[in-house]
Design an enzyme around this catalytic site. Structure first.
Site, PDB file in Angstrom:
ATOM      1  N   GLU A  89       0.830  -1.217   0.000  1.00 22.93           N
ATOM      2  CA  GLU A  89       0.000   0.000   0.000  1.00 22.93           C
ATOM      3  C   GLU A  89       0.860   1.261   0.000  1.00 22.93           C
ATOM      4  O   GLU A  89       0.428   2.306  -0.473  1.00 22.93           O
ATOM      5  CB  GLU A  89      -0.924   0.032   1.229  1.00 22.93           C
ATOM      6  CG  GLU A  89      -2.266  -0.636   0.989  1.00 22.93           C
ATOM      7  CD  GLU A  89      -3.296  -0.377   2.091  1.00 22.93           C
ATOM      8  OE1 GLU A  89      -2.931   0.133   3.162  1.00 22.93           O
ATOM      9  OE2 GLU A  89      -4.464  -0.712   1.873  1.00 22.93           O
ATOM     10  N   HIS A 133       8.769 -26.914  -1.195  1.00 22.10           N
ATOM     11  CA  HIS A 133       8.178 -28.059  -1.886  1.00 22.10           C
ATOM     12  C   HIS A 133       6.994 -27.635  -2.748  1.00 22.10           C
ATOM     13  O   HIS A 133       6.209 -28.466  -3.181  1.00 22.10           O
ATOM     14  CB  HIS A 133       7.775 -29.118  -0.854  1.00 22.10           C
ATOM     15  CG  HIS A 133       8.956 -29.622  -0.081  1.00 22.10           C
ATOM     16  ND1 HIS A 133       9.587 -30.812  -0.368  1.00 22.10           N
ATOM     17  CD2 HIS A 133       9.663 -29.052   0.925  1.00 22.10           C
ATOM     18  CE1 HIS A 133      10.615 -30.966   0.450  1.00 22.10           C
ATOM     19  NE2 HIS A 133      10.697 -29.902   1.253  1.00 22.10           N
ATOM     20  N   LYS A 183     -14.165  -0.111  -3.815  1.00 27.25           N
ATOM     21  CA  LYS A 183     -15.277   0.291  -2.939  1.00 27.25           C
ATOM     22  C   LYS A 183     -16.368   0.955  -3.756  1.00 27.25           C
ATOM     23  O   LYS A 183     -17.553   0.677  -3.570  1.00 27.25           O
ATOM     24  CB  LYS A 183     -14.780   1.278  -1.870  1.00 27.25           C
ATOM     25  CG  LYS A 183     -13.883   0.639  -0.825  1.00 27.25           C
ATOM     26  CD  LYS A 183     -13.537   1.664   0.255  1.00 27.25           C
ATOM     27  CE  LYS A 183     -12.433   1.144   1.150  1.00 27.25           C
ATOM     28  NZ  LYS A 183     -11.866   2.186   2.005  1.00 27.25           N
TER      29      LYS A 183
END
Ligand code: PA5
Length: 445
Positions: free
Chosen positions: A287, A308, A422
């Site tokens: 951010e 792995h 948003k």
């Protein structure tokens, strides 16, 4: 104090270029230090360790004692992003790996909500609440973020129905803005105890405010040790120098990115307790730096498990990454590998050795293999995983983030890109005020 070692990058970078990036990072250090850079109204986090009010710690302690006297054994901490990840990362790092399964808990279990919109998650959280004695910490600086607001509606209603409104008022604590926002208004109305998220501290830099400290204390963990470690880092990192770990980190990662095309940084750990330190770090760097078409993509792996799975890609896939390895010098516990008469697994050569020795050799072997595979290696070392060292590490990452983002040339303290989803979500949910946006977005479907 943490130590940084960039020897694992030497074969990849030109020494003169490194020096020039150290100079850029030193300029960025000045920008942060003089508090004249972009976003300078969000620098309150810099002095949190040295200026922590004793009365705030006392208030936190009193709430924990009060909840204990009420038999609370489940604290639901509601928040998202910076209002969630700091507490989560410290609680995971400092708790017993099997705290939930061990029978003798001497502090409440802290669980998190409001960090997703999953209906199943909330329903199952309520199943857990029904079996336990519940309190709640609701954290939202703005007080209007959808995910925590939805979760809090449900948890608040549950607590009020079960314990009554009066008792609910002591079982719910809000952490929010000092003056404004829906949560502040509600807290005043309902008489909740509140803590303030300082105006000049952004969410992802708020772990050392009540946002992080109250849930950490509620989990019975060492808040004072965490702050003491952070204070040591605050003092050490305030000294301008080419060997300041924050300057070194900012210089090397910007050099690898801007001059050598390394666009992904992988934070590597060899201890499951550090998994959420990486999640917190990803938010902090993602951010703070990912804007204006710039930034290093922050990723993480948990080794040796991920050797792995992701190990193949890191060793031989596209060469876009460098790694920053969190090296822990000492284990806190001791487990020695035994000898076996049959030796069918052919492990007797390890008899008498500590498991952590094997872990360190796996780490060293991987670092060397990845250097051979073309992946530069930064090492950040901490003595052990305890409150003091963790506090030091978190403050280091915050301070280095400021220096690094200024080196990159972006404002570390805003996050304009978070608004885009948003707006779309509110348009799709037909929130009042979004009528035009609703029409427009539906035409795209
Ligand atoms: O770092 C940030 O500023 C964000 O991650 C916020 O913490 C997050 O969006 C939650 O915001 P709020 O605390 O206002 O609910």
């Amino acid at each position: 104090m943490i130590k940084i070692d960039v020897k694992g990058c030497q074969s990849f970078v030109d020494a003169a270029k490194y020096e020039s990036y150290v100079n850029k990072a030193l300029d960025a250090f000045d920008t942060l230090d003089s508090e004249k850079g972009a976003g300078n109204d969000f620098l309150g986090w810099k002095h949190l360790p040295s200026e922590v009010p004793a009365s705030m710690l006392e208030d936190i302690d009193n709430i924990c004692k009060d909840w204990k006297s009420r038999g609370v054994d489940l604290v639901i901490a509601i928040g998202i992003g910076g209002s969630y990840l700091g507490a989560k990362c410290v609680i995971e790092a400092l708790s017993h790996n099997f705290a939930k399964q061990l029978k003798h808990a001497d502090a409440p279990e802290v669980v998190f909500a409001g960090n997703n919109l999953s209906e199943d998650y909330l329903a199952e959280l309520m199943d857990l609440a029904a079996e336990r004695n519940v309190a709640c910490i609701v954290i939202s600086k703005s007080g209007t973020t959808t995910e925590p607001a939805v979760a809090f509606r449900i948890v608040k209603q549950y607590i009020e129905e079960r314990y009554g409104k009066q008792e609910a008022a002591v079982r719910i604590v809000a952490i929010t803005d000092a003056k404004k926002g829906a949560l502040k208004t509600l807290s005043t109305q309902e008489g909740y105890k509140t803590f303030v998220v300082p105006d000049n501290v952004g969410g992802r830099f708020s772990v050392l405010t009540p946002v992080g400290l109250l849930p950490i204390a509620a989990a019975g963990l060492d808040v004072k040790g965490l702050l003491a470690g952070a204070l040591e880092a605050e003092k050490a990192l305030a000294v301008k120098s080419a060997t300041n770990p924050a300057v070194v980190y900012a210089a090397i990662r910007n050099l690898l990115h801007s001059e050598y095309g390394k666009s992904t940084e992988i934070l590597v750990n060899y201890n499951p307790k550090l998994t959420y330190v990486a999640e917190w770090w990803k938010q902090l760097y993602g951010e703070s730096e990912g804007k204006d078409g710039k930034g290093i993509f922050p990723a993480s792996v948990n080794n040796t498990a991920d050797l792995h799975s992701m190990g193949q890609f890191i060793q031989e896939g596209s060469r876009v990454m460098f790694e920053t390895v969190l090296h822990v010098e000492k284990a806190q516990r001791s487990v020695v590998i035994g000898s076996d008469d049959q030796n069918l697994d052919q492990l007797n050569f390890l008899a008498g050795k500590h498991v952590e020795h094997c872990n360190h050799m796996a780490e060293l072997g991987t670092v060397l293999a990845h250097i051979d595979g073309g992946v530069p290696q930064i090492q950040i070392a901490l003595e052990k995983i305890d409150a003091f060292n963790l506090g030091s590490l978190l403050y280091f990452f915050e301070f280095a983030c400021g220096v690094s983002a200024y080196t990159l040339g972006v404002n570390p303290f805003n996050q304009p890109g978070v608004e885009a989803y948003k707006k779309n979500m509110f348009a799709l949910l037909e929130k009042p005020g979004y009528e035009e946006a609703s029409k427009a977005i539906k035409q795209r479907l």
